[in-house]
Design a protein around this motif. Structure first.
Motif, PDB file in Angstrom:
ATOM      1  N   GLY A   1      -2.973  53.974  35.949  1.00 17.51           N
ATOM      2  CA  GLY A   1      -2.195  53.372  34.873  1.00 17.51           C
ATOM      3  C   GLY A   1      -1.832  51.929  35.153  1.00 17.51           C
ATOM      4  O   GLY A   1      -1.836  51.088  34.247  1.00 17.51           O
ATOM      5  N   LEU A   2      -1.530  51.614  36.414  1.00 14.69           N
ATOM      6  CA  LEU A   2      -1.176  50.244  36.779  1.00 14.69           C
ATOM      7  C   LEU A   2      -2.328  49.290  36.506  1.00 14.69           C
ATOM      8  O   LEU A   2      -2.130  48.203  35.943  1.00 14.69           O
ATOM      9  N   PHE A   3      -3.531  49.673  36.887  1.00 17.05           N
ATOM     10  CA  PHE A   3      -4.704  48.824  36.640  1.00 17.05           C
ATOM     11  C   PHE A   3      -4.906  48.602  35.138  1.00 17.05           C
ATOM     12  O   PHE A   3      -5.171  47.486  34.697  1.00 17.05           O
ATOM     13  N   LEU A   4      -4.754  49.678  34.360  1.00 15.92           N
ATOM     14  CA  LEU A   4      -4.950  49.563  32.913  1.00 15.92           C
ATOM     15  C   LEU A   4      -3.869  48.683  32.289  1.00 15.92           C
ATOM     16  O   LEU A   4      -4.169  47.804  31.466  1.00 15.92           O
ATOM     17  N   GLY A   5      -2.603  48.895  32.673  1.00 18.14           N
ATOM     18  CA  GLY A   5      -1.526  48.089  32.124  1.00 18.14           C
ATOM     19  C   GLY A   5      -1.657  46.621  32.485  1.00 18.14           C
ATOM     20  O   GLY A   5      -1.397  45.733  31.665  1.00 18.14           O
ATOM     21  N   THR A   6      -2.063  46.347  33.730  1.00 20.03           N
ATOM     22  CA  THR A   6      -2.276  44.964  34.161  1.00 20.03           C
ATOM     23  C   THR A   6      -3.382  44.303  33.340  1.00 20.03           C
ATOM     24  O   THR A   6      -3.263  43.146  32.915  1.00 20.03           O
ATOM     25  N   TYR A   7      -4.455  45.053  33.113  1.00 18.70           N
ATOM     26  CA  TYR A   7      -5.566  44.529  32.303  1.00 18.70           C
ATOM     27  C   TYR A   7      -5.086  44.192  30.891  1.00 18.70           C
ATOM     28  O   TYR A   7      -5.410  43.127  30.348  1.00 18.70           O
ATOM     29  N   LEU A   8      -4.289  45.080  30.292  1.00 19.98           N
ATOM     30  CA  LEU A   8      -3.791  44.841  28.938  1.00 19.98           C
ATOM     31  C   LEU A   8      -2.917  43.587  28.890  1.00 19.98           C
ATOM     32  O   LEU A   8      -3.012  42.785  27.955  1.00 19.98           O
ATOM     33  N   ARG A   9      -2.056  43.408  29.910  1.00 16.13           N
ATOM     34  CA  ARG A   9      -1.196  42.233  29.931  1.00 16.13           C
ATOM     35  C   ARG A   9      -2.016  40.962  30.067  1.00 16.13           C
ATOM     36  O   ARG A   9      -1.701  39.930  29.476  1.00 16.13           O
ATOM     37  N   ARG A  10      -3.092  41.030  30.843  1.00 16.27           N
ATOM     38  CA  ARG A  10      -3.892  39.837  31.102  1.00 16.27           C
ATOM     39  C   ARG A  10      -4.900  39.538  29.990  1.00 16.27           C
ATOM     40  O   ARG A  10      -5.594  38.531  30.059  1.00 16.27           O
ATOM     41  N   LEU A  11      -4.970  40.393  29.004  1.00 15.63           N
ATOM     42  CA  LEU A  11      -5.815  40.081  27.859  1.00 15.63           C
ATOM     43  C   LEU A  11      -5.259  38.913  27.051  1.00 15.63           C
ATOM     44  O   LEU A  11      -5.943  38.351  26.200  1.00 15.63           O
ATOM     45  N   GLY A  12      -3.998  38.574  27.330  1.00 18.10           N
ATOM     46  CA  GLY A  12      -3.400  37.434  26.631  1.00 18.10           C
ATOM     47  C   GLY A  12      -2.817  37.801  25.290  1.00 18.10           C
ATOM     48  O   GLY A  12      -2.890  37.021  24.339  1.00 18.10           O
ATOM     49  N   VAL A  13      -2.221  39.021  25.205  1.00 19.03           N
ATOM     50  CA  VAL A  13      -1.571  39.420  23.968  1.00 19.03           C
ATOM     51  C   VAL A  13      -0.442  38.445  23.665  1.00 19.03           C
ATOM     52  O   VAL A  13       0.244  37.967  24.566  1.00 19.03           O
ATOM     53  N   ASP A  14      -0.228  38.152  22.384  1.00 18.40           N
ATOM     54  CA  ASP A  14       0.704  37.073  22.048  1.00 18.40           C
ATOM     55  C   ASP A  14       2.149  37.422  22.410  1.00 18.40           C
ATOM     56  O   ASP A  14       2.509  38.565  22.682  1.00 18.40           O
ATOM     57  N   GLU A  15       2.992  36.391  22.395  1.00 16.66           N
ATOM     58  CA  GLU A  15       4.387  36.511  22.829  1.00 16.66           C
ATOM     59  C   GLU A  15       5.170  37.483  21.969  1.00 16.66           C
ATOM     60  O   GLU A  15       6.036  38.208  22.461  1.00 16.66           O
ATOM     61  N   THR A  16       4.884  37.510  20.664  1.00 18.38           N
ATOM     62  CA  THR A  16       5.611  38.416  19.772  1.00 18.38           C
ATOM     63  C   THR A  16       5.410  39.862  20.186  1.00 18.38           C
ATOM     64  O   THR A  16       6.367  40.650  20.238  1.00 18.38           O
ATOM     65  N   TRP A  17       4.159  40.215  20.501  1.00 20.12           N
ATOM     66  CA  TRP A  17       3.890  41.595  20.942  1.00 20.12           C
ATOM     67  C   TRP A  17       4.628  41.906  22.230  1.00 20.12           C
ATOM     68  O   TRP A  17       5.226  42.981  22.371  1.00 20.12           O
ATOM     69  N   PHE A  18       4.603  40.977  23.173  1.00 21.48           N
ATOM     70  CA  PHE A  18       5.254  41.208  24.456  1.00 21.48           C
ATOM     71  C   PHE A  18       6.757  41.401  24.267  1.00 21.48           C
ATOM     72  O   PHE A  18       7.360  42.317  24.833  1.00 21.48           O
ATOM     73  N   ASN A  19       7.390  40.562  23.465  1.00 23.32           N
ATOM     74  CA  ASN A  19       8.825  40.690  23.228  1.00 23.32           C
ATOM     75  C   ASN A  19       9.158  42.021  22.572  1.00 23.32           C
ATOM     76  O   ASN A  19      10.129  42.691  22.941  1.00 23.32           O
ATOM     77  N   ARG A  20       8.358  42.413  21.591  1.00 18.68           N
ATOM     78  CA  ARG A  20       8.602  43.692  20.922  1.00 18.68           C
ATOM     79  C   ARG A  20       8.393  44.857  21.874  1.00 18.68           C
ATOM     80  O   ARG A  20       9.124  45.866  21.805  1.00 18.68           O
ATOM     81  N   ALA A  21       7.413  44.741  22.762  1.00 16.90           N
ATOM     82  CA  ALA A  21       7.167  45.816  23.730  1.00 16.90           C
ATOM     83  C   ALA A  21       8.349  45.966  24.685  1.00 16.90           C
ATOM     84  O   ALA A  21       8.792  47.089  24.977  1.00 16.90           O
ATOM     85  N   VAL A  22       8.877  44.842  25.182  1.00 22.39           N
ATOM     86  CA  VAL A  22      10.014  44.897  26.107  1.00 22.39           C
ATOM     87  C   VAL A  22      11.240  45.477  25.418  1.00 22.39           C
ATOM     88  O   VAL A  22      11.883  46.412  25.924  1.00 22.39           O
ATOM     89  N   VAL A  23      11.583  44.948  24.246  1.00 22.87           N
ATOM     90  CA  VAL A  23      12.773  45.413  23.540  1.00 22.87           C
ATOM     91  C   VAL A  23      12.587  46.854  23.069  1.00 22.87           C
ATOM     92  O   VAL A  23      13.525  47.663  23.115  1.00 22.87           O
ATOM     93  N   GLY A  24      11.372  47.198  22.636  1.00 22.69           N
ATOM     94  CA  GLY A  24      11.101  48.575  22.227  1.00 22.69           C
ATOM     95  C   GLY A  24      11.264  49.550  23.375  1.00 22.69           C
ATOM     96  O   GLY A  24      11.820  50.642  23.225  1.00 22.69           O
ATOM     97  N   MET A  25      10.789  49.139  24.566  1.00 19.47           N
ATOM     98  CA  MET A  25      10.946  49.989  25.748  1.00 19.47           C
ATOM     99  C   MET A  25      12.414  50.160  26.092  1.00 19.47           C
ATOM    100  O   MET A  25      12.863  51.273  26.421  1.00 19.47           O
ATOM    101  N   LEU A  26      13.180  49.097  26.014  1.00 17.64           N
ATOM    102  CA  LEU A  26      14.611  49.197  26.276  1.00 17.64           C
ATOM    103  C   LEU A  26      15.296  50.111  25.262  1.00 17.64           C
ATOM    104  O   LEU A  26      16.199  50.886  25.614  1.00 17.64           O
ATOM    105  N   PHE A  27      14.869  50.047  24.012  1.00 15.05           N
ATOM    106  CA  PHE A  27      15.445  50.924  22.985  1.00 15.05           C
ATOM    107  C   PHE A  27      15.175  52.391  23.299  1.00 15.05           C
ATOM    108  O   PHE A  27      16.086  53.231  23.238  1.00 15.05           O
TER     109      PHE A  27
END
Length: 311
Positions: free
Chosen positions: A266-292
């Motif tokens: 899972g770590l390798f897959l998650g790292t790959y997804l992060r390094r694909l360069g997903v935009d900032e909006t997605w990253f912010n929503r993912a962090v806040v969604g996880m916290l929710f």
């Protein structure tokens, strides 16, 4: 911190490892440590079962390993959330003392965070800049493990943390994921680090620092690298202290290493997804969604206990 491509070049990785490059050495060290622990510490199937005091079936372990992979994806992608996802599952699916789940699941986060310190190339510059945060987090961890060894973590503190996290989520959503520029207060950060260390030491409950840093740091590599550096210190101290006070026995250490090995997928897959360069909006929503999700889950588990005890 340098950006790295999502595409892995095995030849370059091996060459850099032979040259003892910081990034590749730390990633390899984290991986090799849990692989070695899984082989060297294997106590035999009977002893693993007796240690857990449960009838552990192949299906049960498979479910635990599946959750570990999913939690590894989340941690690799957004920088936190592994223990918060995996700890309740281990404690409920395998009928063990919650303390066992807390100490066993100190091992995979150690591996992941050391790996991510290397992967994001976060080094001594960060330690020199944020040493008060790291020092206070370590102090909090020692206090948390001491508390875990003597008492049990009650529901009131997690309930208050859940309410704080949900308030933060509401603030971020209403303000459209605001970034507070140049408002990073050392005293506030130190206080968050101290409490974060205590909660991680006592209960593997650590959403405070991710939420605090998310307010001030939106560069994904610095955010993930900074969290990982702090957590690497915290979980190193937690594992060492848990072994010293007898909470983390060799069979439990083996189980933590075995879960860590599965988590690598899972770590390798998650790292790959992060390094694909997903935009900032997605990253912010993912962090806040996880916290929710974390806040709601903690609230669901703790509120009935707190209010039942009040009446």
């Amino acid at each position: 911190m340098a950006n790295h491509s999502a595409i892995v070049d095995p030849g370059s990785f091996v060459e850099n490892l032979r040259s003892l490059r910081y990034r590749e050495v730390l990633m390899s060290l984290a991986t090799a440590a849990v692989l070695a622990g899984t082989v060297v510490l294997y106590p035999g199937a009977d002893r693993v079962t007796s240690t857990l005091s449960a009838e552990v079936t192949t299906g049960t372990l498979a479910l635990v390993f599946l959750v570990a992979v999913v939690a590894g994806v989340v941690k690799g992608a957004i920088g936190f959330g592994y223990a918060l996802i995996a700890t309740p599952v281990l404690a409920s699916v395998i009928d063990v003392d919650p303390v066992v789940a807390v100490v066993v699941l100190a091992v995979p986060p150690w591996m992941i965070n050391v790996f991510q310190v290397g992967e994001t190339n976060t080094g001594l510059d960060y330690v020199r800049r944020e040493w008060p945060l790291i020092a206070l987090a370590v102090v909090g961890t020692v206090a948390g493990v001491t508390f875990l060894a003597e008492f049990r973590t009650g529901p009131l503190v997690p309930l208050l943390i859940a309410l704080l996290i949900l308030a933060y989520v509401a603030y971020q959503v209403l303000r459209n994921f605001v970034v507070v520029e140049e408002a990073h207060h050392p005293v506030a950060l130190g206080g968050v680090g101290l409490l974060e260390g205590f909660l991680l030491g006592a209960a593997n409950l650590g959403p405070l620092l991710p939420a605090y840093l998310h307010t001030f740091e939106r560069d994904r590599e610095r955010y993930v690298g900074g969290l990982s550096m702090v957590f690497a210190f915290v979980f190193t101290v937690k594992i060492a202290q848990s072994i010293a006070v007898g909470l983390l026995t060799p069979p439990l250490l083996w189980l933590g290493c075995a879960i860590s090995v599965v988590t690598l997928v899972g770590l390798f897959l998650g790292t790959y997804l992060r390094r694909l360069g997903v935009d900032e909006t997605w990253f912010n929503r993912a962090v806040v969604g996880m916290l929710f999700v974390i806040g709601v889950n903690i609230l669901r588990k703790t509120a009935p206990k707190v209010f039942a005890g009040a009446f």
